[in-house]
Design a protein around this motif. Structure first.
Motif, PDB file in Angstrom:
ATOM      1  N   ALA A 171       0.842  -1.196   0.000  1.00 56.08           N
ATOM      2  CA  ALA A 171       0.000   0.000   0.000  1.00 56.08           C
ATOM      3  C   ALA A 171       0.875   1.243   0.000  1.00 56.08           C
ATOM      4  O   ALA A 171       1.992   1.229   0.532  1.00 56.08           O
ATOM      5  N   PRO A 172       0.374   2.332  -0.578  1.00 54.40           N
ATOM      6  CA  PRO A 172       1.155   3.573  -0.590  1.00 54.40           C
ATOM      7  C   PRO A 172       1.458   4.052   0.832  1.00 54.40           C
ATOM      8  O   PRO A 172       0.666   3.867   1.740  1.00 54.40           O
ATOM      9  N   THR A 173       2.612   4.662   0.995  1.00 55.69           N
ATOM     10  CA  THR A 173       3.032   5.217   2.272  1.00 55.69           C
ATOM     11  C   THR A 173       2.741   6.708   2.270  1.00 55.69           C
ATOM     12  O   THR A 173       3.012   7.392   1.289  1.00 55.69           O
ATOM     13  N   THR A 174       2.193   7.229   3.364  1.00 57.36           N
ATOM     14  CA  THR A 174       1.930   8.658   3.469  1.00 57.36           C
ATOM     15  C   THR A 174       3.094   9.317   4.193  1.00 57.36           C
ATOM     16  O   THR A 174       3.523   8.848   5.238  1.00 57.36           O
ATOM     17  N   THR A 175       3.620  10.381   3.589  1.00 53.83           N
ATOM     18  CA  THR A 175       4.702  11.149   4.196  1.00 53.83           C
ATOM     19  C   THR A 175       4.285  12.617   4.251  1.00 53.83           C
ATOM     20  O   THR A 175       3.386  13.042   3.526  1.00 53.83           O
ATOM     21  N   TYR A 176       4.970  13.375   5.099  1.00 50.72           N
ATOM     22  CA  TYR A 176       4.631  14.784   5.304  1.00 50.72           C
ATOM     23  C   TYR A 176       5.902  15.619   5.245  1.00 50.72           C
ATOM     24  O   TYR A 176       6.953  15.203   5.740  1.00 50.72           O
ATOM     25  N   LYS A 177       5.777  16.809   4.638  1.00 46.13           N
ATOM     26  CA  LYS A 177       6.885  17.766   4.582  1.00 46.13           C
ATOM     27  C   LYS A 177       6.316  19.169   4.689  1.00 46.13           C
ATOM     28  O   LYS A 177       5.198  19.430   4.254  1.00 46.13           O
ATOM     29  N   LEU A 178       7.110  20.067   5.268  1.00 45.18           N
ATOM     30  CA  LEU A 178       6.734  21.478   5.246  1.00 45.18           C
ATOM     31  C   LEU A 178       6.871  21.985   3.820  1.00 45.18           C
ATOM     32  O   LEU A 178       7.596  21.419   3.006  1.00 45.18           O
ATOM     33  N   ALA A 179       6.211  23.080   3.535  1.00 45.45           N
ATOM     34  CA  ALA A 179       6.312  23.684   2.211  1.00 45.45           C
ATOM     35  C   ALA A 179       7.763  24.039   1.872  1.00 45.45           C
ATOM     36  O   ALA A 179       8.151  24.025   0.714  1.00 45.45           O
ATOM     37  N   ILE A 180       8.588  24.302   2.885  1.00 45.09           N
ATOM     38  CA  ILE A 180       9.997  24.648   2.653  1.00 45.09           C
ATOM     39  C   ILE A 180      10.878  23.409   2.561  1.00 45.09           C
ATOM     40  O   ILE A 180      12.086  23.514   2.395  1.00 45.09           O
TER      41      ILE A 180
ATOM     42  N   ASP B 266      11.261  20.774   4.934  1.00 42.20           N
ATOM     43  CA  ASP B 266      11.622  20.054   6.162  1.00 42.20           C
ATOM     44  C   ASP B 266      10.697  18.858   6.362  1.00 42.20           C
ATOM     45  O   ASP B 266       9.489  18.950   6.148  1.00 42.20           O
ATOM     46  N   ARG B 267      11.265  17.732   6.783  1.00 38.16           N
ATOM     47  CA  ARG B 267      10.476  16.517   6.999  1.00 38.16           C
ATOM     48  C   ARG B 267       9.669  16.602   8.285  1.00 38.16           C
ATOM     49  O   ARG B 267      10.097  17.189   9.271  1.00 38.16           O
ATOM     50  N   VAL B 268       8.494  15.990   8.248  1.00 38.01           N
ATOM     51  CA  VAL B 268       7.565  16.001   9.369  1.00 38.01           C
ATOM     52  C   VAL B 268       7.159  14.566   9.657  1.00 38.01           C
ATOM     53  O   VAL B 268       6.888  13.794   8.742  1.00 38.01           O
ATOM     54  N   GLU B 269       7.113  14.211  10.940  1.00 39.50           N
ATOM     55  CA  GLU B 269       6.700  12.872  11.366  1.00 39.50           C
ATOM     56  C   GLU B 269       5.315  12.954  11.993  1.00 39.50           C
ATOM     57  O   GLU B 269       5.059  13.810  12.828  1.00 39.50           O
ATOM     58  N   LYS B 270       4.421  12.047  11.579  1.00 40.59           N
ATOM     59  CA  LYS B 270       3.086  12.006  12.180  1.00 40.59           C
ATOM     60  C   LYS B 270       3.172  11.261  13.493  1.00 40.59           C
ATOM     61  O   LYS B 270       3.730  10.185  13.583  1.00 40.59           O
ATOM     62  N   LEU B 271       2.610  11.857  14.536  1.00 35.47           N
ATOM     63  CA  LEU B 271       2.565  11.216  15.840  1.00 35.47           C
ATOM     64  C   LEU B 271       1.178  10.599  15.988  1.00 35.47           C
ATOM     65  O   LEU B 271       0.786   9.782  15.184  1.00 35.47           O
ATOM     66  N   GLU B 272       0.419  10.997  16.978  1.00 34.85           N
ATOM     67  CA  GLU B 272      -0.936  10.479  17.167  1.00 34.85           C
ATOM     68  C   GLU B 272      -1.966  11.550  16.844  1.00 34.85           C
ATOM     69  O   GLU B 272      -1.739  12.733  17.108  1.00 34.85           O
ATOM     70  N   GLY B 273      -3.103  11.120  16.319  1.00 39.07           N
ATOM     71  CA  GLY B 273      -4.198  12.053  16.049  1.00 39.07           C
ATOM     72  C   GLY B 273      -3.765  13.189  15.156  1.00 39.07           C
ATOM     73  O   GLY B 273      -3.311  12.981  14.042  1.00 39.07           O
ATOM     74  N   ASP B 274      -3.905  14.417  15.654  1.00 39.66           N
ATOM     75  CA  ASP B 274      -3.563  15.620  14.885  1.00 39.66           C
ATOM     76  C   ASP B 274      -2.200  16.183  15.259  1.00 39.66           C
ATOM     77  O   ASP B 274      -1.923  17.349  15.009  1.00 39.66           O
ATOM     78  N   GLU B 275      -1.330  15.388  15.885  1.00 40.38           N
ATOM     79  CA  GLU B 275      -0.012  15.862  16.291  1.00 40.38           C
ATOM     80  C   GLU B 275       1.067  15.380  15.322  1.00 40.38           C
ATOM     81  O   GLU B 275       1.060  14.238  14.867  1.00 40.38           O
ATOM     82  N   PHE B 276       1.995  16.293  15.050  1.00 39.99           N
ATOM     83  CA  PHE B 276       3.119  16.032  14.156  1.00 39.99           C
ATOM     84  C   PHE B 276       4.372  16.583  14.813  1.00 39.99           C
ATOM     85  O   PHE B 276       4.300  17.431  15.692  1.00 39.99           O
ATOM     86  N   LYS B 277       5.537  16.114  14.354  1.00 36.75           N
ATOM     87  CA  LYS B 277       6.804  16.605  14.900  1.00 36.75           C
ATOM     88  C   LYS B 277       7.746  16.936  13.757  1.00 36.75           C
ATOM     89  O   LYS B 277       7.913  16.141  12.835  1.00 36.75           O
ATOM     90  N   LEU B 278       8.342  18.129  13.830  1.00 38.96           N
ATOM     91  CA  LEU B 278       9.382  18.490  12.865  1.00 38.96           C
ATOM     92  C   LEU B 278      10.615  17.656  13.183  1.00 38.96           C
ATOM     93  O   LEU B 278      11.106  17.684  14.314  1.00 38.96           O
ATOM     94  N   ILE B 279      11.101  16.908  12.211  1.00 34.99           N
ATOM     95  CA  ILE B 279      12.236  16.007  12.434  1.00 34.99           C
ATOM     96  C   ILE B 279      13.483  16.777  12.862  1.00 34.99           C
ATOM     97  O   ILE B 279      14.146  16.412  13.824  1.00 34.99           O
ATOM     98  N   GLN B 280      13.794  17.853  12.170  1.00 35.72           N
ATOM     99  CA  GLN B 280      15.040  18.582  12.411  1.00 35.72           C
ATOM    100  C   GLN B 280      15.096  19.225  13.796  1.00 35.72           C
ATOM    101  O   GLN B 280      16.109  19.136  14.485  1.00 35.72           O
TER     102      GLN B 280
END
Length: 78
Positions: free
Chosen positions: A38-47, A49-63
């Motif tokens: 299945a496709p993997t969902t990933t997240y990045k800022l518009a600039i 930077d990589r973003v990690e999905k935590l739980e629910g509506d929370e995310f963490k900037l990797i850097q």
């Protein structure tokens, strides 16, 4: 591996700063239609930077480790 933009949304940090987050679905055409590929969902800022999905509506900037909370409205890519 190909990544397709499927949506974007805004998220805020604890200090109220707003970040534009892009949501991508990545698939590996070399895998074909194998079960479990299945496709993997990933997240990045518009600039970029990589973003990690935590739980629910929370995310963490990797850097920086900054925690972001997704705002309720999402824009789907067309």
């Amino acid at each position: 591996m190909a990544a397709v933009l499927v949506g974007q949304f805004h998220a805020r940090d604890a200090e109220g700063r707003v970040y534009s987050v892009h949501e991508f679905q990545e698939s590996d055409p070399a895998q074909g239609d194998l079960a479990g590929s299945a496709p993997t969902t990933t997240y990045k800022l518009a600039i970029g930077d990589r973003v990690e999905k935590l739980e629910g509506d929370e995310f963490k900037l990797i850097q920086s480790g900054t925690i972001l909370v997704r705002e309720s409205q999402t824009t789907l890519a067309s």
